[in-house]
Design a protein around this motif. Structure first.
Motif, PDB file in Angstrom:
ATOM      1  N   TYR A 198       0.846  -1.206   0.000  1.00 41.24           N
ATOM      2  CA  TYR A 198       0.000   0.000   0.000  1.00 41.24           C
ATOM      3  C   TYR A 198       0.879   1.252   0.000  1.00 41.24           C
ATOM      4  CZ  TYR A 198      -2.951   3.709   1.904  1.00 41.24           C
ATOM      5  OH  TYR A 198      -3.593   4.899   2.119  1.00 41.24           O
ATOM      6  N   ASN A 218       2.559   1.766  -3.334  1.00 40.27           N
ATOM      7  CA  ASN A 218       1.592   2.268  -4.310  1.00 40.27           C
ATOM      8  C   ASN A 218       1.359   3.772  -4.122  1.00 40.27           C
ATOM      9  OD1 ASN A 218      -0.372   2.158  -6.362  1.00 40.27           O
ATOM     10  ND2 ASN A 218      -1.991   1.922  -4.837  1.00 40.27           N
ATOM     11  N   LYS A 219       1.197   4.223  -2.881  1.00 42.04           N
ATOM     12  CA  LYS A 219       0.957   5.649  -2.606  1.00 42.04           C
ATOM     13  C   LYS A 219       2.190   6.491  -2.951  1.00 42.04           C
ATOM     14  CE  LYS A 219      -3.235   5.334  -1.487  1.00 42.04           C
ATOM     15  NZ  LYS A 219      -4.232   5.842  -2.414  1.00 42.04           N
ATOM     16  N   GLU A 272       2.223   6.830  -6.707  1.00 45.96           N
ATOM     17  CA  GLU A 272       1.201   7.808  -7.119  1.00 45.96           C
ATOM     18  C   GLU A 272       1.723   9.227  -6.923  1.00 45.96           C
ATOM     19  OE1 GLU A 272      -2.579   7.326  -5.131  1.00 45.96           O
ATOM     20  OE2 GLU A 272      -2.792   5.254  -5.803  1.00 45.96           O
ATOM     21  N   ALA A 273       2.357   9.486  -5.791  1.00 48.71           N
ATOM     22  CA  ALA A 273       2.899  10.825  -5.508  1.00 48.71           C
ATOM     23  C   ALA A 273       4.003  11.171  -6.506  1.00 48.71           C
ATOM     24  CB  ALA A 273       3.423  10.894  -4.078  1.00 48.71           C
ATOM     25  N   GLY A 280       0.722   5.460   6.614  1.00 48.63           N
ATOM     26  CA  GLY A 280       0.491   6.103   5.333  1.00 48.63           C
ATOM     27  C   GLY A 280       1.689   6.975   4.985  1.00 48.63           C
ATOM     28  N   LYS A 297       3.040  11.119   3.586  1.00 53.71           N
ATOM     29  CA  LYS A 297       2.795  12.517   3.250  1.00 53.71           C
ATOM     30  C   LYS A 297       3.879  12.893   2.256  1.00 53.71           C
ATOM     31  CE  LYS A 297       0.680  14.292   7.467  1.00 53.71           C
ATOM     32  NZ  LYS A 297       0.741  15.332   8.510  1.00 53.71           N
ATOM     33  N   ILE A 303       0.596  16.450  -0.421  1.00 52.59           N
ATOM     34  CA  ILE A 303      -0.153  15.222  -0.695  1.00 52.59           C
ATOM     35  C   ILE A 303      -0.240  14.484   0.634  1.00 52.59           C
ATOM     36  CG2 ILE A 303      -0.195  13.053  -1.975  1.00 52.59           C
ATOM     37  CD1 ILE A 303       1.600  14.478  -4.088  1.00 52.59           C
ATOM     38  N   ASP A 304      -1.455  14.312   1.114  1.00 53.64           N
ATOM     39  CA  ASP A 304      -1.636  13.708   2.436  1.00 53.64           C
ATOM     40  C   ASP A 304      -2.397  12.391   2.312  1.00 53.64           C
ATOM     41  OD1 ASP A 304      -1.979  13.063   5.070  1.00 53.64           O
ATOM     42  OD2 ASP A 304      -2.935  14.942   5.647  1.00 53.64           O
ATOM     43  N   HIS A 305      -1.645  11.318   2.322  1.00 58.76           N
ATOM     44  CA  HIS A 305      -2.234   9.979   2.362  1.00 58.76           C
ATOM     45  C   HIS A 305      -1.956   9.366   3.732  1.00 58.76           C
ATOM     46  CE1 HIS A 305      -3.461   9.829  -1.776  1.00 58.76           C
ATOM     47  NE2 HIS A 305      -2.244  10.153  -2.197  1.00 58.76           N
ATOM     48  N   SER A 306      -1.891  10.225   4.737  1.00 59.97           N
ATOM     49  CA  SER A 306      -1.633   9.728   6.089  1.00 59.97           C
ATOM     50  C   SER A 306      -2.927   9.198   6.685  1.00 59.97           C
ATOM     51  CB  SER A 306      -1.086  10.852   6.973  1.00 59.97           C
ATOM     52  OG  SER A 306      -2.080  11.826   7.192  1.00 59.97           O
ATOM     53  N   ASN A 319      -6.619  11.403   7.215  1.00 64.91           N
ATOM     54  CA  ASN A 319      -7.891  10.849   6.746  1.00 64.91           C
ATOM     55  C   ASN A 319      -8.798  10.486   7.909  1.00 64.91           C
ATOM     56  OD1 ASN A 319      -7.153  11.098   4.055  1.00 64.91           O
ATOM     57  ND2 ASN A 319      -6.200   9.077   4.002  1.00 64.91           N
TER      58      ASN A 319
END
Length: 195
Positions: A109, A112-113, A116-117, A159, A161, A171-174, A178
């Motif tokens: 995961y 993947n993130k 994406e970033a 996650g 950041k 970009i916050d995928h933390s 969320n």
């Protein structure tokens, strides 16, 4: 006719006239009393109706007041119960997030993130941050993504950041970001957004 007869006749006529006048006065008095009685009855009924209306209105006000107080109590109890359930639900979500971080799917995961970033940044310089709790995953993620990754000074439950300084983008995928966003938006009438 003798004087005694005349006196007797005069007496009889006078008595009859007095009785007739007395009967007339009594009848007028009876009629006046009957009218007064009817007027008193009408006034009493009108007063009773006014009093009934006033008491009914007062009773309605008291009922509405008691109903409002009860509704307020119910709403307060309902809100308290919702808050308790929300806290319990989000404690469970936090536990699930922590459990997910311990699965083999979690590094994938993160990878993947990160990709994406990197794709989003294209050729711009990007700073990618891991939560301190995930520092053990850093070497493997750097090797697999070929990205420069830093461990953040502050924890964010997992996650990633990322920042793109040139474009002033975060970009916050933390999980913490969320988690907080969903926690603030959550309502029991349909989740985060009720339509």
């Amino acid at each position: 006719m003798t004087i005694d007869e005349k006196l007797s006749h005069f007496y009889d006529v006078t008595i009859a006239d007095a009785q007739a006048k007395a009967a007339g006065i009594l009848e007028e008095h009876r009629k006046a009393l009957a009218q007064m009685t009817e007027k008193h009855k009408a006034d009493s009924q009108e007063n009773a109706q006014v009093q009934i209306k006033a008491e009914t209105a007062n009773a309605r006000r008291e009922i509405n007041k008691a109903l409002s107080a009860e509704q307020l109590t119910i709403k307060r109890d309902w809100t308290k119960k919702q808050n308790e359930l929300k806290e319990k639900l989000f404690a469970e979500v936090k536990t699930q997030l922590e459990n997910f971080r311990n699965t083999p799917d979690y590094p994938a995961y993160l990878e993947n993130k990160i990709k994406e970033a990197l794709d989003f940044a294209e050729q711009d310089k990007i700073n990618i941050y891991l939560s301190p709790e995930d520092s053990a995953l850093l070497p493997d993620l750097v090797e697999r993504t070929k990205a420069f990754i830093t461990v953040s000074a502050e924890g964010f439950l997992g996650g990633i950041k990322a920042t793109i300084p040139h474009k002033n983008i975060l970009i916050d995928h933390s999980f913490a970001g969320n988690f907080q966003a969903i926690y603030k938006e959550f309502k029991f009438d349909g989740g985060p957004k009720h339509e």
